[in-house]
Design a protein around this motif. Structure first.
Motif, mmCIF file in Angstrom:
data_model
loop_
_atom_site.group_PDB
_atom_site.id
_atom_site.type_symbol
_atom_site.label_atom_id
_atom_site.label_comp_id
_atom_site.label_asym_id
_atom_site.label_seq_id
_atom_site.Cartn_x
_atom_site.Cartn_y
_atom_site.Cartn_z
ATOM 1 N N TYR A 291 88.052 -31.863 134.167
ATOM 2 C CA TYR A 291 86.677 -31.529 134.161
ATOM 3 C C TYR A 291 86.375 -31.880 132.568
ATOM 4 C CZ TYR A 291 87.713 -26.640 132.449
ATOM 5 O OH TYR A 291 88.079 -25.523 131.968
ATOM 6 N N ASN A 292 87.236 -31.458 131.721
ATOM 7 C CA ASN A 292 86.902 -31.309 130.192
ATOM 8 C C ASN A 292 86.949 -32.745 129.775
ATOM 9 O OD1 ASN A 292 86.614 -28.948 128.734
ATOM 10 N ND2 ASN A 292 88.820 -28.483 128.913
ATOM 11 N N SER A 293 87.844 -33.710 130.181
ATOM 12 C CA SER A 293 87.704 -35.129 129.743
ATOM 13 C C SER A 293 86.564 -35.927 130.399
ATOM 14 C CB SER A 293 88.988 -35.868 130.082
ATOM 15 O OG SER A 293 89.334 -35.834 131.418
ATOM 16 N N ILE A 294 86.190 -35.480 131.610
ATOM 17 C CA ILE A 294 84.970 -36.148 132.485
ATOM 18 C C ILE A 294 83.819 -35.687 131.485
ATOM 19 C CG2 ILE A 294 83.605 -35.948 134.254
ATOM 20 C CD1 ILE A 294 86.168 -35.659 135.867
ATOM 21 N N LEU A 295 83.721 -34.579 130.977
ATOM 22 C CA LEU A 295 82.432 -34.167 130.373
ATOM 23 C C LEU A 295 82.310 -34.782 128.859
ATOM 24 C CD1 LEU A 295 82.357 -30.243 130.992
ATOM 25 C CD2 LEU A 295 80.553 -31.832 131.684
ATOM 26 N N GLN A 296 83.723 -34.788 128.190
ATOM 27 C CA GLN A 296 83.630 -35.582 127.040
ATOM 28 C C GLN A 296 82.906 -36.863 127.062
ATOM 29 O OE1 GLN A 296 87.679 -34.756 125.426
ATOM 30 N NE2 GLN A 296 87.238 -32.602 125.439
ATOM 31 N N LEU A 297 83.755 -37.518 128.154
ATOM 32 C CA LEU A 297 83.191 -39.090 128.267
ATOM 33 C C LEU A 297 81.719 -38.931 128.701
ATOM 34 C CD1 LEU A 297 83.937 -42.175 128.624
ATOM 35 C CD2 LEU A 297 84.486 -41.359 131.026
ATOM 36 N N GLN A 298 81.151 -38.405 129.502
ATOM 37 C CA GLN A 298 79.636 -38.437 129.736
ATOM 38 C C GLN A 298 78.908 -38.096 128.637
ATOM 39 O OE1 GLN A 298 78.377 -39.495 132.224
ATOM 40 N NE2 GLN A 298 80.032 -39.479 133.937
ATOM 41 N N TYR A 299 79.520 -37.041 127.530
ATOM 42 C CA TYR A 299 78.841 -36.757 126.525
ATOM 43 C C TYR A 299 78.900 -38.014 125.548
ATOM 44 C CZ TYR A 299 77.898 -34.696 121.711
ATOM 45 O OH TYR A 299 77.512 -34.360 120.423
ATOM 46 N N LEU A 300 80.035 -38.584 125.348
ATOM 47 C CA LEU A 300 79.927 -40.122 124.579
ATOM 48 C C LEU A 300 79.012 -40.852 124.853
ATOM 49 C CD1 LEU A 300 83.760 -40.355 123.822
ATOM 50 C CD2 LEU A 300 81.800 -39.479 122.341
ATOM 51 N N LYS A 301 78.731 -40.988 126.256
ATOM 52 C CA LYS A 301 77.942 -42.035 126.640
ATOM 53 C C LYS A 301 76.428 -41.744 126.614
ATOM 54 C CE LYS A 301 80.910 -44.042 130.741
ATOM 55 N NZ LYS A 301 80.968 -44.007 132.125
ATOM 56 N N SER A 302 76.308 -40.364 126.594
ATOM 57 C CA SER A 302 74.924 -39.865 126.361
ATOM 58 C C SER A 302 74.491 -40.057 124.817
ATOM 59 C CB SER A 302 75.003 -38.326 127.030
ATOM 60 O OG SER A 302 74.946 -38.257 128.369
ATOM 61 N N PHE A 303 75.450 -39.658 123.968
ATOM 62 C CA PHE A 303 75.374 -39.951 122.595
ATOM 63 C C PHE A 303 74.976 -41.268 122.269
ATOM 64 C CE2 PHE A 303 76.146 -39.483 118.181
ATOM 65 C CZ PHE A 303 75.759 -38.099 118.077
ATOM 66 N N THR A 304 75.761 -42.255 122.705
ATOM 67 C CA THR A 304 75.290 -43.568 122.652
ATOM 68 C C THR A 304 73.836 -43.986 123.272
ATOM 69 O OG1 THR A 304 77.748 -44.189 123.033
ATOM 70 C CG2 THR A 304 76.097 -46.178 123.160
ATOM 71 N N GLU A 305 73.602 -43.527 124.311
ATOM 72 C CA GLU A 305 72.232 -43.471 124.885
ATOM 73 C C GLU A 305 71.127 -43.069 123.847
ATOM 74 O OE1 GLU A 305 69.514 -42.376 128.616
ATOM 75 O OE2 GLU A 305 71.297 -41.218 128.427
ATOM 76 N N MET A 306 71.485 -41.902 123.259
ATOM 77 C CA MET A 306 70.492 -41.293 122.332
ATOM 78 C C MET A 306 70.351 -42.236 121.247
ATOM 79 S SD MET A 306 71.007 -37.697 120.010
ATOM 80 C CE MET A 306 72.617 -38.556 119.083
ATOM 81 N N ASN A 307 71.445 -42.709 120.553
ATOM 82 C CA ASN A 307 71.269 -43.469 119.424
ATOM 83 C C ASN A 307 70.606 -44.860 119.665
ATOM 84 O OD1 ASN A 307 72.518 -41.695 117.711
ATOM 85 N ND2 ASN A 307 74.508 -42.568 118.256
ATOM 86 N N ARG A 308 70.705 -45.379 120.696
ATOM 87 C CA ARG A 308 70.102 -46.427 121.320
ATOM 88 C C ARG A 308 68.516 -46.551 121.563
ATOM 89 N NH1 ARG A 308 68.247 -48.385 125.734
ATOM 90 N NH2 ARG A 308 69.168 -46.791 127.083
ATOM 91 N N LEU A 309 68.248 -45.103 122.079
ATOM 92 C CA LEU A 309 66.717 -44.866 122.293
ATOM 93 C C LEU A 309 66.083 -44.577 121.050
ATOM 94 C CD1 LEU A 309 66.819 -42.742 125.757
ATOM 95 C CD2 LEU A 309 65.697 -44.958 125.262
#
Length: 342
Positions: A291-309
């Motif tokens: 669950y930790n690594s899954i959350l970290q991966l989702q967080y990184l994807k969301s962080f990329t989405e944030m910068n793109r937006l």
């Protein structure tokens, strides 16, 4: 004349409601030798210790011993018992006696809900005894009580560990809380009831002639607080959407309502991205093991989405009041859809 095998009898455990059942017994001793090496009875007392096994073989005898010792009822944990060592070695002692040394090493494995085999704990026990050469009555009870000690140890360990050991969990239940309290001098945490103010822009303004009249520095992060309750990882996630004051600035004479609205929308975008991150972290998407690594991966994807937006927002609205109005409506609608604003 061959030595008679040891007949391992069932024991009476001190615990009445074990949390486990032994589904399988595996003899992992190298070469699978005899369990006991006993000095022969007179008149062959001068001979070396002779191999004496358990009746039916080690695995079968231990499997029968456990099935007769532990109550047959459903339990939460079905384990495999691996026998790493089980040996009784006798040597000659004074006064015509035999001195016995018993060593036992057991490992307890469990296959979790995700199919992963976990070694939960191991037990090492031992005992010594003295006996007359003509009387072997003490040998089997010594082995029996040492093996019972291993089962008792594991049940005690499991009773304590089930409350806190994440390896014993069978599911992950996340709960989320957005941090809104204004607790840090240089940080503004997102709160729909507390929009940005120009006083939050304390950074040094950029030189005149730059592209922007003001700039805000928003981001988001999360903290996880796991605890195991009744075999479930209760994962409290605290989400922080924030602006760093000292990294946010406004140029002289640029403190207009339009500019402040533009910067607030940057903050709103981060809150929306954090909300989508929260919704991706569902119980079905999280495993106990990862669950930790899954959350970290989702967080990184969301962080990329944030910068793109953020980049898209700036590119589309720069110098265009109409585009700014479109983004205003889009952001407000999403904030209401997610229940962030009424």
């Amino acid at each position: 004349m061959a030595e008679q095998p040891l007949v391992l009898r069932p024991a009476t455990p001190s615990f009445t409601s074990p949390l486990f059942t032994v589904k399988q017994v595996r003899d992992e001793r190298p070469g699978r030798p005899a369990v006991a090496w006993l000095l022969p009875t007179p008149p062959a007392a001068a001979k070396a210790a002779q191999p004496v096994d358990l009746q039916g073989g080690t695995e079968a005898a231990l499997r029968q011993f456990i099935s007769r010792t532990l109550p047959a009822r459903p339990t939460r944990y079905g384990v495999t018992l691996r026998v790493r060592e089980c040996r009784i070695q006798e040597t000659a002692a004074a006064n015509g006696q035999a001195a016995g040394q018993l060593n036992v090493h057991l490992a307890f494995d469990w296959v979790n809900s995700e199919g992963r085999t976990i070694t939960l704990t191991e037990y090492r026990g031992g005992a010594r005894y003295l006996r007359p050469l003509a009387d072997r009555a003490v040998v089997e009870p010594t082995l029996r009580q040492t093996l019972l000690g291993g089962l008792t140890y594991f049940n005690t360990w499991l009773t304590r560990a089930a409350a806190h050991d994440v390896r014993l969990a069978t599911a992950v239940h996340p709960t989320f809380r957005f941090h809104t309290a204004q607790t840090e001098a240089d940080t503004v945490f997102y709160d729909p009831a507390r929009p940005l103010a120009w006083a939050d822009f304390t950074g040094q303004p950029r030189p005149k002639g730059g592209r922007y009249a003001a700039s805000v520095f928003p981001s988001f992060a999360y903290q996880g607080r796991p605890r195991v309750v009744n075999g479930v990882v209760e994962l409290e996630l605290i989400l922080k959407v924030f602006v760093v004051r000292s990294s946010s600035w406004v140029g002289p004479g640029q403190q207009t309502a339009e500019h402040l609205n533009h910067e607030q929308r940057h903050f709103d975008i981060v809150r929306l991205v954090a909300e989508r991150f929260r919704r991706k972290a569902s119980p079905d998407s999280l495993t106990v093991e990862d669950y930790n690594s899954i959350l970290q991966l989702q967080y990184l994807k969301s962080f990329t989405e944030m910068n793109r937006l953020q980049e898209q927002y700036d590119a589309e609205t720069h110098g265009s009041p109409l585009a700014q109005e479109r983004w205003n409506r889009r952001i407000e609608e999403e904030l209401r859809q997610y229940g962030i604003k009424q």
